[in-house]
Design a protein around this motif. Structure first.
Motif, PDB file in Angstrom:
ATOM      1  N   LEU A 100       8.903   1.288   6.807  1.00  0.00           N
ATOM      2  CA  LEU A 100       8.444   2.015   5.456  1.00  0.00           C
ATOM      3  C   LEU A 100       7.007   2.186   5.458  1.00  0.00           C
ATOM      4  O   LEU A 100       6.481   3.226   4.857  1.00  0.00           O
ATOM      5  CB  LEU A 100       8.728   1.198   4.319  1.00  0.00           C
ATOM      6  N   ARG A 101       6.201   1.401   6.062  1.00  0.00           N
ATOM      7  CA  ARG A 101       4.725   1.583   6.131  1.00  0.00           C
ATOM      8  C   ARG A 101       4.273   2.679   7.141  1.00  0.00           C
ATOM      9  O   ARG A 101       3.678   3.725   6.757  1.00  0.00           O
ATOM     10  CB  ARG A 101       4.030   0.187   6.754  1.00  0.00           C
ATOM     11  N   ALA A 102       5.150   2.673   8.238  1.00  0.00           N
ATOM     12  CA  ALA A 102       4.935   3.821   9.319  1.00  0.00           C
ATOM     13  C   ALA A 102       5.175   5.112   8.718  1.00  0.00           C
ATOM     14  O   ALA A 102       4.578   6.027   8.723  1.00  0.00           O
ATOM     15  CB  ALA A 102       5.751   3.283  10.714  1.00  0.00           C
ATOM     16  N   ALA A 103       6.410   5.282   8.184  1.00  0.00           N
ATOM     17  CA  ALA A 103       6.842   6.413   7.595  1.00  0.00           C
ATOM     18  C   ALA A 103       5.872   6.852   6.483  1.00  0.00           C
ATOM     19  O   ALA A 103       5.731   8.448   6.251  1.00  0.00           O
ATOM     20  CB  ALA A 103       8.151   6.160   6.715  1.00  0.00           C
TER      21      ALA A 103
ATOM     22  N   GLN B  31       5.549   9.600   3.413  1.00  0.00           N
ATOM     23  CA  GLN B  31       6.510   9.379   2.711  1.00  0.00           C
ATOM     24  C   GLN B  31       6.234   8.742   1.366  1.00  0.00           C
ATOM     25  O   GLN B  31       5.227   8.097   1.291  1.00  0.00           O
ATOM     26  CB  GLN B  31       7.572   8.123   3.378  1.00  0.00           C
ATOM     27  N   THR B  32       7.000   9.237   0.518  1.00  0.00           N
ATOM     28  CA  THR B  32       6.472   8.791  -1.088  1.00  0.00           C
ATOM     29  C   THR B  32       6.839   7.347  -1.310  1.00  0.00           C
ATOM     30  O   THR B  32       7.617   6.879  -0.561  1.00  0.00           O
ATOM     31  CB  THR B  32       7.212   9.785  -2.141  1.00  0.00           C
ATOM     32  N   ALA B  33       6.129   7.007  -2.188  1.00  0.00           N
ATOM     33  CA  ALA B  33       6.248   5.541  -2.721  1.00  0.00           C
ATOM     34  C   ALA B  33       7.783   5.471  -3.405  1.00  0.00           C
ATOM     35  O   ALA B  33       8.484   4.460  -3.146  1.00  0.00           O
ATOM     36  CB  ALA B  33       5.054   5.146  -3.756  1.00  0.00           C
ATOM     37  N   THR B  34       8.128   6.477  -4.198  1.00  0.00           N
ATOM     38  CA  THR B  34       9.418   6.442  -4.736  1.00  0.00           C
ATOM     39  C   THR B  34      10.417   6.190  -3.573  1.00  0.00           C
ATOM     40  O   THR B  34      11.599   5.386  -3.751  1.00  0.00           O
ATOM     41  CB  THR B  34       9.705   7.685  -5.681  1.00  0.00           C
ATOM     42  N   MET B  35      10.214   7.330  -2.454  1.00  0.00           N
ATOM     43  CA  MET B  35      11.252   6.935  -1.301  1.00  0.00           C
ATOM     44  C   MET B  35      11.267   5.617  -0.770  1.00  0.00           C
ATOM     45  O   MET B  35      12.271   4.972  -0.527  1.00  0.00           O
ATOM     46  CB  MET B  35      11.052   7.967  -0.350  1.00  0.00           C
ATOM     47  N   GLY B  36       9.914   5.225  -0.601  1.00  0.00           N
ATOM     48  CA  GLY B  36       9.859   3.733   0.219  1.00  0.00           C
ATOM     49  C   GLY B  36      10.370   2.554  -0.814  1.00  0.00           C
ATOM     50  O   GLY B  36      10.963   1.781  -0.308  1.00  0.00           O
TER      51      GLY B  36
ATOM     52  N   HIS C  59       0.902  -1.336  -0.164  1.00  0.00           N
ATOM     53  CA  HIS C  59       0.073   0.062   0.116  1.00  0.00           C
ATOM     54  C   HIS C  59       0.944   1.139  -0.044  1.00  0.00           C
ATOM     55  O   HIS C  59       0.500   2.372  -0.458  1.00  0.00           O
ATOM     56  CB  HIS C  59      -0.940  -0.061   1.318  1.00  0.00           C
ATOM     57  N   SER C  60       2.122   1.032   0.275  1.00  0.00           N
ATOM     58  CA  SER C  60       3.019   2.162   0.560  1.00  0.00           C
ATOM     59  C   SER C  60       4.159   2.057  -0.618  1.00  0.00           C
ATOM     60  O   SER C  60       5.005   3.306  -0.729  1.00  0.00           O
ATOM     61  CB  SER C  60       3.762   2.322   1.867  1.00  0.00           C
ATOM     62  N   LEU C  61       4.236   1.466  -1.499  1.00  0.00           N
ATOM     63  CA  LEU C  61       5.311   1.227  -2.370  1.00  0.00           C
ATOM     64  C   LEU C  61       4.962   0.861  -3.858  1.00  0.00           C
ATOM     65  O   LEU C  61       5.545   0.379  -4.751  1.00  0.00           O
ATOM     66  CB  LEU C  61       5.992  -0.089  -1.950  1.00  0.00           C
ATOM     67  N   ASP C  62       3.547   1.503  -4.144  1.00  0.00           N
ATOM     68  CA  ASP C  62       3.128   1.507  -5.678  1.00  0.00           C
ATOM     69  C   ASP C  62       4.158   2.249  -6.553  1.00  0.00           C
ATOM     70  O   ASP C  62       4.699   3.171  -6.104  1.00  0.00           O
ATOM     71  CB  ASP C  62       1.773   1.692  -5.750  1.00  0.00           C
ATOM     72  N   GLY C  63       3.908   2.050  -7.872  1.00  0.00           N
ATOM     73  CA  GLY C  63       4.517   2.584  -8.814  1.00  0.00           C
ATOM     74  C   GLY C  63       6.207   1.974  -8.997  1.00  0.00           C
ATOM     75  O   GLY C  63       6.185   1.005  -8.797  1.00  0.00           O
TER      76      GLY C  63
END
Length: 293
Positions: A211-214, A220-225, A178-182
């Motif tokens: 990564l989820r908490a950030a 936090q953006t997906a690109t960063m994650g 859910h936090s890492l799309d793209g």
């Protein structure tokens, strides 16, 4: 052998290249990998892609999972240490007389730990055809990354790391999806994460949920994650394979995206890898197999 066809048949993709000697004439690709086929489907699937290339009996040299137990015909494993094409080719029985299909062998390692490879041995043969005096380590990043010690024209030993599959599983099947799309990537956070995981690999599992908490708490953006996740996983891989690359001459052969990531990670640790394109190494490797029995 003047006119022949090079086939790289993996788990998810079939790639065929029409060759005239060592010159590429045409290329085709289909999403009909081994995982989507039963044994009797391989021949018609290949013909569906290359039928108009076949004017008469045509040599077809194939590598990859096509030679697995679940593939078209099981090709034997050669035991290391050995040359990349360590045993003879496996002839495939075909119904169409225009097809003369042979599959290159995989490689196996019995000790110090059990390991196998299929497909990468062909890229290794291409590397050694390009750099015949190479003595060092080949890094072949992918779903299952291979670290391969090469010396005197032979594969001495190798190590497989499932970094690519872990990345795909985490981004596609865990709560982190859910936090890492793209598909974005940022080298700065990636390098920081590589360094962190190299110095403290035991914290990997805990770092992943951050990564989820950030995302939830700081946006936090997906690109960063994705960049941090990639860095953590590759950093942990480098920690586990330190004896393979530290102080060694390293060649990386992979897709452009994975090569970029491993190149940046190793350069951050003072290693200056040489980069060789995977497709070209596969073709060169298959060309070296033309004269094998």
């Amino acid at each position: 052998m003047s006119r022949w066809i090079a086939v790289d048949w993996g788990t998810s993709t079939l790639r065929a290249t029409l060759m005239q000697g060592e010159v590429v004439q045409d290329r085709r690709e289909a999403g009909t990998g081994m995982n989507s086929l039963t044994q009797e489907m391989f021949e018609p699937t290949l013909l569906g892609l290359i039928d108009d290339w076949l004017a008469g009996p045509t040599p077809v040299l194939a590598c990859g999972m096509v030679g697995a137990r679940q593939g078209w015909a099981e090709a034997r494993y050669a035991a290391v240490p050995c040359a990349p094409m360590g045993t003879g080719l496996t002839q495939v029985k075909t119904s169409d007389p225009r097809l003369d299909v042979r599959i290159v062998p995989g490689l196996k390692q019995l000790k110090p730990h059990a390991d196998v490879m299929r497909g990468e041995e062909t890229q290794i043969a291409g590397i050694l055809a390009t750099l015949p005096d190479f003595d060092g380590v080949a890094c072949l990043p992918g779903t299952h990354t291979k670290w391969v010690h090469l010396s005197a024209g032979e594969v001495v030993s190798f190590r497989t790391v499932m970094t690519g599959e872990l990345f795909a599983t985490i981004t596609g099947q865990t709560v982190l999806r859910h936090s890492l799309d793209g598909d974005g990537w940022d080298e700065g956070p990636f390098i920081d994460a590589v360094s962190d995981a190299l110095s403290r690999p035991e914290t990997l599992a805990a770092r992943l949920f951050e990564l989820r908490a950030a995302d939830l708490l700081h946006g936090q953006t997906a690109t960063m994650g994705r960049s941090v996740l990639s860095g953590l996983l590759i950093g942990a891989e480098l920690a586990a394979t330190r004896p393979w690359w530290l102080g060694r001459d390293v060649v990386i052969t992979g897709s452009p995206r994975t090569t970029q990531a491993y190149d940046a990670a190793l350069k951050s640790q003072g290693v200056a890898p040489r980069l060789l394109p995977a497709d070209e190494m596969t073709l060169k490797g298959l060309a070296t197999a033309k004269d094998l029995p």
